[in-house]
Scaffold this active site. Sequence first.
Site, short mmCIF file in Angstrom:
data_model
loop_
_atom_site.label_atom_id
_atom_site.label_comp_id
_atom_site.label_asym_id
_atom_site.label_seq_id
_atom_site.Cartn_x
_atom_site.Cartn_y
_atom_site.Cartn_z
N ASP A 142 0.86 -1.16 0.00
CA ASP A 142 0.00 0.00 0.00
C ASP A 142 0.91 1.23 0.00
O ASP A 142 2.03 1.14 0.49
CB ASP A 142 -0.74 -0.06 1.35
N ASP A 169 -3.64 -1.34 5.47
CA ASP A 169 -4.12 -0.90 6.78
C ASP A 169 -5.62 -0.74 6.78
O ASP A 169 -6.25 -0.81 7.81
CB ASP A 169 -3.45 0.42 7.18
N ASP A 204 -8.32 -3.43 2.43
CA ASP A 204 -7.21 -4.32 2.12
C ASP A 204 -7.44 -5.74 2.63
O ASP A 204 -6.70 -6.64 2.28
CB ASP A 204 -5.91 -3.80 2.76
#
Length: 1020
Positions: free
Chosen positions: A374, A714, A718
Site C-alpha cells: 500500500d 491498513d 485491504d
Amino acid sequence: MGRGAGREYSPAATTAENGGGKKKQKEKELDELKKEVAMDDHKLSLDELGRKYQVDLSKGLTNQRAQDVLARDGPNALTPPPTTPEWVKFCRQLFGGFSILLWIGAILCFLAYGIQAAMEDEPSNDNLYLGVVLAAVVIVTGCFSYYQEAKSSKIMDSFKNMVPQQALVIREGEKMQINAEEVVVGDLVEVKGGDRVPADLRIISSHGCKVDNSSLTGESEPQTRSPEFTHENPLETRNICFFSTNCVEGTARGIVIATGDRTVMGRIATLASGLEVGRTPIAMEIEHFIQLITGVAVFLGVSFFVLSLILGYSWLEAVIFLIGIIVANVPEGLLATVTVCLTLTAKRMARKNCLVKNLEAVETLGSTSTICSDKTGTLTQNRMTVAHMWFDNQIHEADTTEDQSGATFDKRSPTWTALSRIAGLCNRAVFKAGQENISVSKRDTAGDASESALLKCIELSCGSVRKMRDRNPKVAEIPFNSTNKYQLSIHEREDSPQSHVLVMKGAPERILDRCSTILVQGKEIPLDKEMQDAFQNAYMELGGLGERVLGFCQLNLPSGKFPRGFKFDTDELNFPTEKLCFVGLMSMIDPPRAAVPDAVGKCRSAGIKVIMVTGDHPITAKAIAKGVGIISEGNETVEDIAARLNIPMSQVNPREAKACVVHGSDLKDMTSEQLDEILKNHTEIVFARTSPQQKLIIVEGCQRQGAIVAVTGDGVNDSPALKKADIGIAMGISGSDVSKQAADMILLDDNFASIVTGVEEGRLIFDNLKKSIAYTLTSNIPEITPFLLFIIANIPLPLGTVTILCIDLGTDMVPAISLAYEAAESDIMKRQPRNSQTDKLVNERLISMAYGQIGMIQALGGFFTYFVILAENGFLPSRLLGIRLDWDDRTMNDLEDSYGQEWTYEQRKVVEFTCHTAFFASIVVVQWADLIICKTRRNSVFQQGMKNKILIFGLLEETALAAFLSYCPGMGVALRMYPLKVTWWFCAFPYSLLIFIYDEVRKLILRRYPGGWVEKETYY
C-alpha cells in the site's frame, strides 16, 4: 453472503467446473462480492427515498417501526469471522504435521511391548518406556505451540476497541443517543465532526461535512459529503456515507440504507472471511519432510524384516525388529526443535516491530518473492508536508527542519511575508491543546491534511500562527466547496487600524482566473502572458512531482468602502472576489518514510519484486514510486518513452518499458491473461486508483505466476487481499481491526522497512531449520546401525533404546535449538527467493549428507569404541560374531571369551551396558564436530566465527549431560548407564576431527567451483 471460496479466481474457472453444486454456488457468491458495489439509493430523489424506506424525512421512524425493522434485520454489527474453537486449535497442535509421526512411533512401541509381554516371561520394559516418552514429547510440545499462538492472539484481542459506539438518531421527531448496534434501515441519523458513521447513509442535508474514507478507499484526502448525486459509482458519489468511516468536520443528516453485513464495509469483511486460506510453505515443507523420513524408515524396516526372516528369526522377533528400526528412525527431538526455532524467531521479530500471529508465517515471509505494498502510511509517513513554493517567479524548497537551518530563500522577502500570512489566516486547522513541548512536525492537529501541512509549515517559519490570527481577527469566511473550489476569509489588518484584507486559497487555475495582478518582490505588477506562462510551467512542474498544489491570492479592501464594523454578507456577496492579486503557489506531498528507499533496494538485491498498489492518483503514485525506488532511476514507462521520442503511445512496444503504471479503470476491463502479461513483462509496477476488489485480483494474478505474495495494508479495503496473500501484513498503528484480523503479521511501527527485516529473519529461520534438521538427522545413523549389525552379524546389542532417547531428547536438544541463534551467512539477502518447488527444507542432498556421509563416519566412531571396550574385556571382534543367542541366554552362566575366561549372564550384561554408555559418549563426541560444521552451509566456519554463545553453551551442556548420565551414582539401576574409563572417551576423537576436515574441504570446493559437481551433489 458467500463464505468459503475456490482457490483460483478467474471468470472461466467457474463455468469450467462441473464439481459439486455447493462449491460452484460459493464461488459464484464470492465472484459477486468481487464485483464492484451495486446500489441505486444515491440516484433516488428525497421523496422516492422516503417512500422506499417508509420514513418521514424530518421526524424519522416511529419507535414501533424501528423495533420491527430491528427484529427483521438483526443488530447493526458485523458478523465476527468464523473462529476456530480452542479445542480444535489444540488438537491441531497435537495431531498436526510432525506429531503424527511421533504418535505412530508411540503406538508401534506399545504394540511391540504387547507382543513381548505375551511371548516372554520377563519382558524388558524398553519399548514401554519409549512409547510413554514419545507420547509425552508430543503432548508437551503441542501445549507449548498452542500457548505461543494463544499468546499472540491475546495481543490481537487487545487491539479491539471495546467501547460500544453511540449514534444520534431522530425518532418521532425526538433526538436520542442509542447504541450504534440498534440503528436500523430507514433511521434518520445525524453525524458531526469526530463521529464514526454508524451505518451506510444516504445524505439528505449537510453543512461542510467531510469524511475520511481512507480505511475504505485508500484516499488520504477527506471527501466532501452533500445531498447531490454526483457520480454513477456509489463509492465515488458525494451523497453516500459509509459505515465505520470517520466524519472529520461539519455535520450531516442521512437516512440509513444498509446496516451490519449488508453495508459496503460489511461486504468487504465477509469477502475476507469467506476466502479460503492456503497452507503455509513451512507446513508443506514439514509434510514433505515427514514423507521422506517415513519413506526411509519404512524402506529400512521392511528390508531388514525380510532379511531377518531369511536369517532364520521367528516371525515375532522379525516384527519387533521392524518396529524397532522404524522407531529408531523417528527423530524424537525434532518436533520440539522446530517449534522452539519458530518461537524464538517470532520473539526476535516482535522486538523488531513485527508481531507474528501464527508461527508458521515467520518462514513464509522469508520465501516471499513479491510484495504488494500500500502507499499511504506504509511507504509514506501519512502526514501531508509542504514540499515546495513558487513566488517571485522562482520555485523554492520548503524548509521542514525544526530550527529552520535548511532555508533556501530569503525570509525577508515581502512576497513571502504575504504568502505566509495568507497560508496562516485562510486556514481552519489548529493544533490540539497541550502540545507546546512537542516538536511542531509531531504535533496533532484538528483539520484536514492539507491545511494541517500549511499550519505546520507557517508555524515553523514564522512562529506562532495563533498569535498571527489573534492580531488579524477573522470577520467573515466562505469555506471550501467543490463547486467554486476556493476558500476565502476576510480579516482586520494589524498594520492599518481601519482596513480589511481578503485572503483566498484554492485550485491554482481557479485562483489565477480571479486575479489581474501578481505580487513580485513586494510590488503588484499586471498579470501578463509572460507571467501566466511562468505560472503554468511552475504548476506543471510541481504537479508532475506528484504534489498537491494550491494557489494563494489577496486583496487589500479599501477602508473607505469597507470600514471596520462593515457587515460582510457571504451569501449575497457584497465584496469583490475578482481582480485580486496573485501571490504564489505552495505544494504538498505525503513524503516517503526515511528508511523505505534503502528497504526497497534491499528487496531488489534479494530478488523480491515490490509492486505498489494504491487508491491514489497515478501521478502522485508514480512520483512516490520513483522517490522510494520502486521505479528505479533510468527506467521508463510507455508514457515516458512516447514523450521522449515524441510519438503516440500506440507506437511504443510495451516490452521496451521496464516500468508500468496501471490505472484502476484500465484494470477493470482487463482479462486475466492481459494482467498476467503485465505482471510477466514489467519488472517495476505501480497500480493506481485501485478498488479493494482489484487488489484481490492483483494478488491472485501474482499467485498465478507462482509467486509467494506478501501484501501490506491498513484499511478495511485491504482485508480480502491480506487474507488471500500467502502472508498478509497489517499496520499496527493506522490499521483497522478488520485488517488486523485478516493478516498473518502486524507491523507495530507501520514501517515498510520492518518487512525487509522480516524477510531476512524468515530466510534465516529457513536456513537455520535446515541446519538444525541436518544436525539432528545425522545421529540417526549411529543409532540405527548398531541395531542392524545386531540383527545381521548376531553381535551383542551395541546401543540400547534408553540411550537412544538420552541422545534424541537429552544431549542433542540444546545444540539443535542453539542453531536457531546462528547469525546469517553473508549471502542471505543476495540470493533469489527460494523456489518452493525445487528448494525444499529437507531435500535428497541433505539426507545423503546426514545419512550417507557424516552419519557413516559417526557410526564408525561408535563401533570403534564398542569393539575396543569388548576387546579390553577379553572378547575380540572375531569371537563376537554370532555370539548373540548365547550372550542373551539367561540360563548360560559360563560363556567363554577369546582368552577362555568364563562370564555369567549378569557380568556379561554389565559389560554390554557399559558399551551402550560408551557408544552414547562417542556419539556425543562426534556430534561436537557435526554441530560446528552445521553452523554454515557454504561459508567456512573460520569465516563465520564462533560468536554464537548459545551454541558454545550447547556444546558444554551436551558434554556435561553425557558425563552426568555416565558417572552419577544410581544411574546403573535407573537407566542402566555405567561409568566409563577416561580413555574410552577419546576413542571417537579422530572420527570427530575427520568429520570437521572432510566438511571444511567440501565447503572450500563449493566456494571455489560454484555450480560444480560437489554443489549439485552435496549443497543442501
